[in-house]
Scaffold this active site. Sequence first.
Site, short mmCIF file in Angstrom:
data_model
loop_
_atom_site.label_atom_id
_atom_site.label_comp_id
_atom_site.label_asym_id
_atom_site.label_seq_id
_atom_site.Cartn_x
_atom_site.Cartn_y
_atom_site.Cartn_z
CG HIS A 22 19.55 40.66 35.70
ND1 HIS A 22 19.13 41.93 35.40
CD2 HIS A 22 19.25 40.46 37.01
CE1 HIS A 22 18.55 42.46 36.46
NE2 HIS A 22 18.61 41.59 37.45
CD GLU B 206 14.22 47.08 42.27
OE1 GLU B 206 15.29 46.61 41.88
OE2 GLU B 206 13.11 46.59 41.97
CG ASP C 14 16.71 47.89 38.71
OD1 ASP C 14 17.10 48.15 37.56
OD2 ASP C 14 16.33 46.76 39.06
NE ARG D 141 20.82 46.11 36.59
CZ ARG D 141 20.12 45.43 37.49
NH1 ARG D 141 18.94 45.88 37.89
NH2 ARG D 141 20.58 44.33 38.01
CB CYS E 99 19.04 42.95 48.20
SG CYS E 99 17.74 43.73 47.24
C1 PEP Z 1 18.56 45.70 42.35
O1 PEP Z 1 18.00 46.30 41.43
O2 PEP Z 1 19.44 46.20 43.08
C2 PEP Z 1 18.23 44.28 42.63
C3 PEP Z 1 18.71 43.67 43.67
O3 PEP Z 1 17.45 43.64 41.72
P1 PEP Z 1 17.97 43.12 40.32
O4 PEP Z 1 19.46 43.26 40.27
O5 PEP Z 1 17.53 41.72 40.16
O6 PEP Z 1 17.29 44.05 39.36
MG MG Z 2 16.24 45.48 40.55
#
Ligand code: PEP
Ligand code: MG
Length: 752
Positions: free
Chosen positions: A371, A612, A636, A646, A683
């Site tokens: 993140h 996820e 995820d 990740r 997404c």
């Molecule tokens: C994901 O896990 O792909 C997602 C879009 O959420 P985040 O990256 O905020 O965990």
């Molecule tokens: Mg996620």
Amino acid sequence: MFKRDHTKLICDVGEITDLFHDAVSMEEFLQKITAMVTRHMDCEVCSIYLYDANHRELVLKATTGLNPGSVNKVRMKIGEGLTGLALKERRPICEGQAKNNPNFRFFSGIGEEKFESFLAVPILRGNVEVGVMVIQSEKKDYFASEDIQVFRAITAQLATTIETARVLIMLNDKKEKAPAVLPKDLKFIRGRCGAEGVALATTAVIGESATDLLHYGTGDKRYSEADLHRAITATERQLEKLQIKLEETLPDMTGLIFNAQVLMLKDKGFMDSIFHLVKAGINPPSAVAEVVNDYVSKFSRIEDSYLREKIYDVKDVGRRLLENLTGREQKHGDYQDKIVIASELFPSDALKLFSQRTKGIILLSGGAASHVAILARSLNIPLVVVHEGALLSLAPSVEVLLDASMGYVYIDPDPLIKAKVLQREELDLNIDSLKKMIRERPQTRDGVVVKLMANINLLGDLKAANEFKADGVGLYRSEFPFMIRNNFPSEQEQYLIYRRLVEGMPGKEITLRTLDIGGDKVLSYTQHSREGNPFLGMRSIRLSLKHPDVFIAQLRAMLLAGAGRRVRILFPMISSLDEFLQAKAMVQECVQQLETEGKEFAVNPPLGVMVELPSTVEIINDMAQEADFLSIGTNDLVQYMLAVDRTNDQVAALYLPHHPAVLRALKKVVEAGLKYGREVSICGDMANDPKYLGLLLGLGLRCFSMDARYLPRMHEQLRQLSVKECEKLTQKILAQSQISRIAQLLESGGGV
Ligand code: PEP
Ligand code: MG
């Protein structure tokens, strides 16, 4: 020839403990070990080299028999000399006449010339490289095979203790500035792109300079108490202005970045300490510097790394005060206009760096899907993840070119490379040419219309999303405004943020995701940050369900902000139908509350599930019957399906969105969506990656949500693809069971 009684040779525990007790420092302790070992092994020399992981070197730390002046000076790489070889090959190296071995490396001044026999044994604790212990003798062919056994046993016995000593020594060493030992010929490092872009600047290492003290040169000029009062008022004004200025780019965060500093100025303890010194006759600038330094060292002693932020705040405010007091310009922040090198960063650090106008980030840990990287993209700070720990010792005057889009780091770059990279970046950023790629309706060559939405992390992302005509917001990561605060934001605070978001894209569909805290997104004000395994812990919807008050405040704020608008609510990290139904029930509860209160709110917002977790894929049909829409979070999903963290770059090569298991999971989700008439969107970062677009279209996905900056590229690429051909490619890919085959097909484009 072996002539010692080896039953007595292994040191007894009491002997080692005595050494510990008597030694006044770790260095002295190691020194005593070397003396003890020479006695036990009946030889003239014993030396201990410790491994310095940051610089990837062995450093001579103690010796009996060699020149004591060589301690800390003799350094060698793993594999260098016989000592380095012992660590590299993790085996004892025994030579009857060491100088005859081609690997022997002569260090001048160490006093090794007269010693013939050489025996080095690596010190290992499990897989951890601790160092090497060496014994030497003037006699040729002195060490026999039994000696090797005994010396190994002693070394193994001492490994844990020496490891402890090493950690303590390294901790102390950190306080002194580590010498720059980046190999002179190291000009280029290949890493991974975390956030695209280019930066050219000198560097600053986070963590080291953060604890440097504030300096005030002892100028002759005397200042009065009234001057100090004036400086405080001027600093307050300055901070207010800064807040307003940054508000345009970071409306959801800014105030808070500077709030901490404003608070410092209001803090009685802090201000009283300064005035106390001034009243005692100390010149105000020196008083400011002294109190700031005292606070910095207090904060640095606190274990909790999240409190590191406080150091920035105290120092920043100190600098501003000094500047306003003396009229002499201070640099605002250690990281202004720098490329920051850090072993570890939290998302809130990225915000701080943004406010200090940092040009780029080189991160030595963390993955490209972490993140911090996601946030750096929103903040337009180029970020590269690399593994070169020695970068931490790069001299601050050296210029670095960060070609983050390629994942490249150039050290002291050649002017030609500089010109080329900067020119390419200029072209890439040409907004007009990017806008030309956008079409009114994104569609494929064969006319299939696709929904291209934007992921919004910060409200500032709305600008690009509108500019590039996003079809709406497919994912709003609501947790970011939570991360920089000192407490959960109130319903009203959240309402204001969500309302700005919703109004920022009038008429378009806005997907508000509820809190996804945990994992690598930590809040300094909750306890879960101390979890051993945060990605499998109190993360996301689990946290929301555990804290209904926080969840309800967020849901109410979302419903209120959605009044008269097209909002959807999305729940992250759902692992079971039960969880989703609980979350749904909470929405119902909020709806009833708001109705009773007679408020205007979004009456029936579609409620979605983020796919996820593997468990959700397995029960996707049940989920699709209950949910209004599904959104696949591949960041995820890949992590949890493949058990690959990740944020861990060490296993980045295993983080493969095109793993057959992931692709089959995607297919299952798309099919469930079709069966129950639910929109399925994607997404995660997989949606950003042009390499996967054909495959995803072939799987039946028609709704993509991505960082807005990728939208033009996607429009362009879509136009070149035909769904029919993509479907053929996908069929071929889905028939494969090996990752390597799929990679080949993707690489060749499979005819698409
Ligand atoms: C994901 O896990 O792909 C997602 C879009 O959420 P985040 O990256 O905020 O965990
Ligand atoms: Mg996620």
